[in-house]
Scaffold this motif. Structure first.
Motif, mmCIF file in Angstrom:
data_model
loop_
_atom_site.group_PDB
_atom_site.id
_atom_site.type_symbol
_atom_site.label_atom_id
_atom_site.label_comp_id
_atom_site.label_asym_id
_atom_site.label_seq_id
_atom_site.Cartn_x
_atom_site.Cartn_y
_atom_site.Cartn_z
ATOM 1 N N UNK A 166 -80.278 80.969 43.364
ATOM 2 C CA UNK A 166 -81.707 80.566 43.877
ATOM 3 C C UNK A 166 -82.855 80.828 42.684
ATOM 4 N N UNK A 167 -82.455 82.278 42.547
ATOM 5 C CA UNK A 167 -83.430 82.928 41.747
ATOM 6 C C UNK A 167 -83.552 82.373 40.242
ATOM 7 N N UNK A 168 -82.336 81.982 39.952
ATOM 8 C CA UNK A 168 -82.130 81.481 38.670
ATOM 9 C C UNK A 168 -82.779 79.869 38.663
ATOM 10 N N UNK A 169 -82.887 79.341 39.626
ATOM 11 C CA UNK A 169 -83.360 78.016 39.860
ATOM 12 C C UNK A 169 -84.860 78.018 40.128
ATOM 13 N N UNK A 170 -85.633 79.516 39.967
ATOM 14 C CA UNK A 170 -87.023 79.480 40.035
ATOM 15 C C UNK A 170 -87.501 79.982 41.425
ATOM 16 N N UNK A 171 -86.649 80.640 42.219
ATOM 17 C CA UNK A 171 -87.372 81.223 43.563
ATOM 18 C C UNK A 171 -87.753 82.719 43.332
ATOM 19 N N UNK A 207 -79.842 88.502 35.583
ATOM 20 C CA UNK A 207 -79.273 89.096 36.718
ATOM 21 C C UNK A 207 -78.485 90.313 36.570
ATOM 22 N N UNK A 221 -88.818 74.007 43.857
ATOM 23 C CA UNK A 221 -89.642 75.262 43.373
ATOM 24 C C UNK A 221 -90.628 75.234 42.540
#
Ligand SMILES: Nc1ncnc2c1ncn2[C@@H]1O[C@H](COP(=O)(O)OP(=O)(O)OP(=O)(O)O)[C@@H](O)[C@H]1O
Ligand SMILES: [Mg+2]
Lengths: 286, 377
Positions: A177-182, B71, B121
């Motif tokens: 999710x972070x990688x997709x912009x969240x 990450x 998003x």
């Protein structure tokens, strides 16, 4: 024929348990139900009285409100707690688990009298409030005091199903999710929270339904003027000896509980009595 | 017709120009294991380049990708995107597309919702989302599966959803961790073509991880070959194949016949027992390790097979060999050999026209010195 035999032999181990359940649960429950509509005569008077006697509905409402408050506080405390348990090492997790289970291992009486001592007039909680500038805060004998003590007992029923659910969520989904912009917050609310819903429902239903039937804690810590439904039941059976009326009340509470469990099953997933959760939505295959 | 719709979907960003430049300098990640997972890697990926990170399992490809995506935190070194150090930039601000090795599809969302996620998003409009999702699902051949949940899909279908989700928002740089690993051969080559096409049309920088050398050769502008946490060699597929610097590279890409020379100086390996070892200066790798320990590498397609030493032209290098097995490959056949006195395993290509060989035959294999490569071993 042999298939019939196999069927029978497969069910056979259940016989003792089924016999016990019939004897101690179904028979008395059936008798309660029959008595409640047949004594003193075949009417629904015992039920209609519940709505008209001016006490029962108030007590039921107060009980539901107390149970809801306990559930909400337990969720607010339990969710971060369970989350923390999934994030720490095995040693720390063990310690956290023991802390949450301590109320389980303590005798009901010891636990409740401990709360009496803590909450009573002149007790440590009152002194603490005085230090903070709030004079004469009385919790003993109030619904607030009952709520606090009940929450402590109920916390494990919230934490354990939550822990099992949160622990099974693949944390790499959060990275995705972070990688997709969240942002981290968005990733939590859009991915982690929906995936934890099964555990939340299990904990909420468990805590709420168990809280509906609490007796000792409100009896010891609450006030007779603010009794909950279990006290009302006890009063009707032991003082008034009005078993059919008490039976009707019991049946109503049972129906409320069953409706709640059925609803939770539909929206949240499968809830079993011990709070192990199988979310209805399929898990990601590896 | 199919093509037209998909082309339209990807067109807007092809107008917006080049992809991101990704620069790694001295990048190191140490998990505290015996050796760092990624050890002092320096690599510049040009805007719009298709760079493949190739290497065996556990060589640090995924770790490198995770460092670029944000990450993982760096143990040492710097990573910059378009010249800006991103050491302290969180993943969602790096604006990279990422496809995870394990797909990481959201199990509580349908296929369409998964694919729409990055668009949501980015606050895209409803119609735009619907159009792009439909286009990209058509691209990965999953039209009609919009409403299914990930658990209802096969591994390959899940992988295609993950690919669709990674490319749908047309990121300036796309990090793909083995995106085709679970697919069958046909689908794999079909999607390889699509990935190349998307790359051409979108113009983003692609960083593509695989351990399949054939896939790497097909797709890449350049390949960075990973080995044990460091980069063994960077170059075009052609360079890596024809001009390997090390024995690892020569062995990883394609088949090769290897004669390890150990510490012996190259010119000491003189002709003996009918063998000949001529060295052409242009074929020696520039790698500093060559002088210490080296090997001669010859590709099977550069090797000729002769019945005896007399049939070998002068000026060629030659070594005796025994035929261990014959593989029939259709248009040609491959002889599996035991070469030289030590019986080294080797391969040579031949055809029926040039003579039949059977298991157990003694032959002489020969090649022109300019076809061999002397690499660090
Ligand atoms: N989170 C982690 N903690 C500790 N060690 C790790 C972690 N992630 C990776 N490693 C180690 O780092 C090394 C490189 O792993 P990495 O996942 O980058 O390999 P890879 O090249 O992607 O391999 P594969 O082709 O199998 O995916 C491995 O030895 C692995 O054990
Ligand atoms: Mg990997």
């Amino acid at each position: 024929m042999s298939s019939v035999n196999i069927k029978w032999s497969r069910w056979f181990p259940l016989v003792p348990a089924l016999a016990l359940l019939t004897g101690i649960l179904l028979v008395p429950l059936g008798k309660t139900l029959v008595d409640s509509v047949s004594t003193p005569a075949w009417t629904l008077k015992n039920y209609s009285n519940l709505f008209t006697d001016g006490v029962t509905m108030t007590v039921l409402g107060r009980t539901a409100l107390t149970a809801a408050t306990v559930t909400a506080i337990a969720l607010l405390l339990g969710y971060p707690y369970a989350y923390l348990m999934t994030r720490v090492g095995p040693r720390a997790r063990g310690i956290l688990l023991v802390i949450v289970l301590i109320p389980f291992w303590t005798s009901v009486m010891a636990r409740n009298f401990a709360w009496v001592i803590i909450l009573q007039d002149g007790g440590p909680v009152q002194s603490l409030f005085e230090l903070l500038g709030a004079d004469h805060v009385v919790l003993y004998g109030t619904t607030a005091g009952v709520t606090i003590a009940m929450t402590q007992v109920m916390l494990p029923f919230m934490v354990l199903p939550l822990f099992s659910t949160l622990g099974s969520i693949d944390r790499r989904l959060l990275l995705a999710a972070r990688g997709l912009g969240s942002s981290p917050t968005a990733a939590f609310w859009k991915v982690f929270w929906p995936l934890s819903r099964g555990g939340v429902m299990a904990g909420v239903v468990l805590v709420f339904t168990l809280s509906l039937g609490f007796y000792v804690t409100p009896a010891l810590l609450g006030s007779p003027q603010e009794s909950l439904v279990a006290q009302l039941l006890a009063q009707r059976t032991t003082l008034l000896l009005d078993f059919p009326a008490a039976g009707a009340l019991g049946i109503v509470v049972l129906i409320v509980t069953l409706v709640l469990v059925a609803w939770a099953n539909r929206v949240g997933g499968t809830v079993s009595a011990i709070g192990v959760v199988a979310t209805s939505r399929p898990k990601d295959r590896p | 017709m199919t093509r037209e719709t998909t082309v339209k979907a990807t067109e807007p960003s092809s107008g917006t120009g080049l992809g991101t430049e990704i620069r790694l300098a001295g990048v190191t990640k140490d998990y505290g294991l015996a050796s760092p997972a990624v050890d002092d890697i320096s690599l510049t990926i040009e805007p719009g380049e298709f760079m493949t990170l190739l290497g065996p399992s556990g060589s640090g490809k995924t770790t490198t990708l995770n460092l670029v995506a944000g990450f993982e935190t760096l143990t040492a070194g710097t990573i910059s995107l378009n010249g800006a150090d991103v050491g302290n930039v969180p993943p969602h601000r790096r604006n990279l597309g990422m496809l995870f090795q394990n797909y990481a599809l959201f199990p509580h969302m349908s296929v369409a919702q998964n694919v729409a996620y990055p668009l949501r998003e980015r606050k895209a409009g409803k119609e735009e989302i619907a159009r792009k999702v439909a286009d990209v699902l058509e691209l990965v051949q999953l039209t009609g599966r919009d409403g299914d949940y990930p658990s209802q899909l096969s591994g390959g279908q899940q992988q295609r959803v993950a690919l669709a989700r990674a490319i749908v928002f047309e990121p300036k740089a796309l990090l793909l961790d083995e995106p085709l690993g679970a697919l069958d051969r046909n689908l794999r080559s079909a999607l390889q073509v699509e990935i190349r096409r998307i790359h051409r049309e979108v113009g983003s920088t692609f960083v593509f991880v695989t351990h399949d050398q054939e896939e790497a050769m097909n797709l890449s502008d350049r390949i960075a070959l990973f080995n044990n946490g460091h980069i063994e060699q960077i170059g075009t597929p052609q360079q890596l194949y024809t001009e390997p610097e090390t024995l690892f590279t020569a062995r990883f890409l394609g088949d090769s016949n290897v004669f390890e020379l150990g510490q012996a100086a190259l010119d000491e390996k003189v002709a003996q027992d009918g063998e000949s070892w001529i060295v052409e200066p242009g074929t020696v790798a520039a790698h500093p390790g060559v002088r210490a320990s080296s090997a001669i590498v010859v590709r099977p397609e550069d090797v000729e097979v002769a019945g005896s030493r007399d049939a070998v032209p002068s000026g060629a290098n030659a070594v005796r060999a025994t035929v261990r097995d014959v593989e029939y490959m259709g248009s040609y056949r491959t002889l599996l050999l035991a070469m030289g006195a030590g019986g080294l395993p080797g391969r040579a290509r031949t055809s029926a026209l040039r003579g039949e060989y059977a298991i157990g035959d003694t032959v002489v294999i020969w090649w022109w010195p300019r076809a061999q490569r002397i690499v660090a071993a």
